[in-house]
Design an enzyme around this catalytic site. Sequence first.
Site, PDB file in Angstrom:
ATOM      1  CB  ALA A   1      -0.939  -0.009   1.203  1.00  9.65           C
TER       2      ALA A   1
ATOM      3  CD  GLU B   1       9.801  -0.572   4.880  1.00 17.72           C
ATOM      4  OE1 GLU B   1      10.154  -1.571   5.520  1.00 17.72           O
ATOM      5  OE2 GLU B   1       8.595  -0.264   4.692  1.00 17.72           O
ATOM      6  CB  ALA B   2      10.852  -0.450   9.648  1.00 16.64           C
TER       7      ALA B   2
ATOM      8  CG  HIS C   1      -3.468 -14.503   3.089  1.00 14.97           C
ATOM      9  ND1 HIS C   1      -4.091 -15.564   2.458  1.00 14.97           N
ATOM     10  CD2 HIS C   1      -2.317 -14.277   2.412  1.00 14.97           C
ATOM     11  CE1 HIS C   1      -3.346 -15.956   1.434  1.00 14.97           C
ATOM     12  NE2 HIS C   1      -2.262 -15.191   1.391  1.00 14.97           N
TER      13      HIS C   1
END
Length: 519
Positions: free
Chosen positions: A18, A38-39, A447
Site C-alpha cells: 500500500a 520504511e523500517a 493473510h
Amino acid sequence: MEHASGSYDFVVVGAGTAGCVLAARLSESGAARVLLLEAGSRPPLEAMSVPPAWPALAGTSADWADTTVVQTATGTAMTWPRGRALGGSSAINGLNFVRGHRGSYDAWTEAGATGWGFDDLLPYFRRSEHTAGRDPAVRGGRGPLTVGPASPGHPVAAAGLQAAAQAGYPRAADISGGLEEGFGWCDLNIVDGRRQSARDAYLTPALSRPNLDVVTSALVHRVSLDGHRCTGVEYSVGTGVFSVGCSGEVVLTAGTVGSAHLLLRSGIGPQSDLRAAGIEVTADLPGVGANLFDHPMSGVVYRSAQPVPAGQNNHGEALGLIRSHPGAGTPDLQIMFVDVPLRAETLPGPAIGQGYTLATSVMLPRSRGSVRLASAEPGTPPLIDPNYYADPRDLHTFAAGLRAAREIGRAAALDQWRGEEVLPGPDVTDDCSLRAYLRRNLRTYAHPGGTCRIGTDADAVVDTELRVRGISGLRVADASVMPSAPSANTNATVYAIAERAAHLIQAQSPADGTPSRTA
C-alpha cells in the site's frame, strides 16, 4: 536520503504494497511534497527476485519475523512472517495475485463499510493491473502490475486441475477475477521469470521525482498530535531520533500489525490498554488492534510416485475456490496445488522433490484475535494473537475442505503422481481425528487483516474514507482496514485499497495536487 526534516504535504508510513502505491500516486502530479518512511533497508535481497525462492525469505532481514502468543488451539506459538523492506510483503510473499469472490467484499458493505463492495473496488482492481486475454470489463489493461498465469505450468498443478474436474468441480476461466467458482490457473506477480513487487511496479519508476523522499531503516515511534490533529511523525534511524511535520495528511500503510501498533503507541486505541502501558489517551478507540483475522492453512500431503520437478514459478500456480456445503452463501474454501510437501515444521513428511500438497485454507474465518501492546517502548514487538479456531465453525469448515481435497487427490488424473497419503494419513477419517490433525498441522497463510477496520459503529477505527475516527489529518490504507477476510490471497485487494485511498485523498485536494489544509 538518511533522514528527513521540515514539513511535507503527505507522510506515508510503511513502504509495503500500500505504501508504494500511495507514495507513487500522491507524488505523480509533482505538486505535493511526499515522504515515504520504511523500517526495512533499501537494498533488496537477491532471493527476492527469484520466484521459487520465496520460502527462504522468511526469517531474513526482509521479514519482521514476528511470533504469535501461544495459541489456545495448539498450545504453541507460531512464526508470523511479514515484509520489512521496500515493497513489504509483496517482496517476500508467494506471488499469487487473486481477487476474492465478489460475495466476500459485498459482506463488507453489509457490515457498514458503505462504498467498499466488489463493484466499488472494481475500478481500482483494474487500475492496478495489466492483463492479457481477459475480459476488459473486469480486468485491467494499463496498470503498473503485469500479471498472468504460470507459463509453463507445473505438471502436478496441471494434473490437479484435471483431477478437480474429475471430482465434479467446474473449470474457471479466470479464477483471479473475483466472479467465478471452481478451479483454474491463477495470476502471478512474475514478469520475465522474476518477481514484480510493489517496489518494482510502483515505487522504482517514481524515485526520480524531486518531490518524493524515501527514508529507509526508519522506525516510526508514533504520530505527532496537536490535540486531535495529526501534525507529523516521530521516527528514528539508528540512534538518531527525528521529527517531521505534515501540513496535509499522514497515511499509515504499515500493515495489519504495524498500523494498529503505531496507533496504540500514539495514544489511539482502547483506553484501558493504553493506560496499562503508561500511554496518555488521545482517542479512546476500542477497535484498534481488535478484529484480527487470518486465513489458516493446512492440507493433504502426498509422497510422490515419481520425482516432482523443481518449481520454476511460485510452487502454487493453480487453485480452486469452492463452498464447504451447498448452503454456504459464498465460496469459503480454497484448495491449491502445491509442488512441495507443505506442512507444519514440527511434522515429519517427504523431502522436497518427493512430495506435493493439496493445501487447504478457510477463506472466510469467523475467529478473531488481536494486536496489543507489550510495551510502550518503540521497537518492542507487539502481542499478536490470531486466536485460531476460537470459533468452532472454522474447524467444521476446515474439515470439509480436507475431505474435498482428499476426493480430488484420489482422482485418476493424479494417479501418476500419487504415492501415499502421508498427512493426515489414511487412518484419519472421522471428525474428531480430522480436527485433531488440523490443530497439529496449522500454518498461517500470512493473510492478516482487520485491526483498523472500516465502519460506522463504535468499534470501527476508520470511516468509509479511511480517516481515523476522532483524529483529523490521519488515515489508514492497508489490509488492517478490511472488515473481514476476502476469499483469496490478500495482496491484490491491498493494491485496490491503496489505489482507492489515493483517489479519495486526491479528490479532497485542490487541482494542484496539494492537500487541503483543513482536511
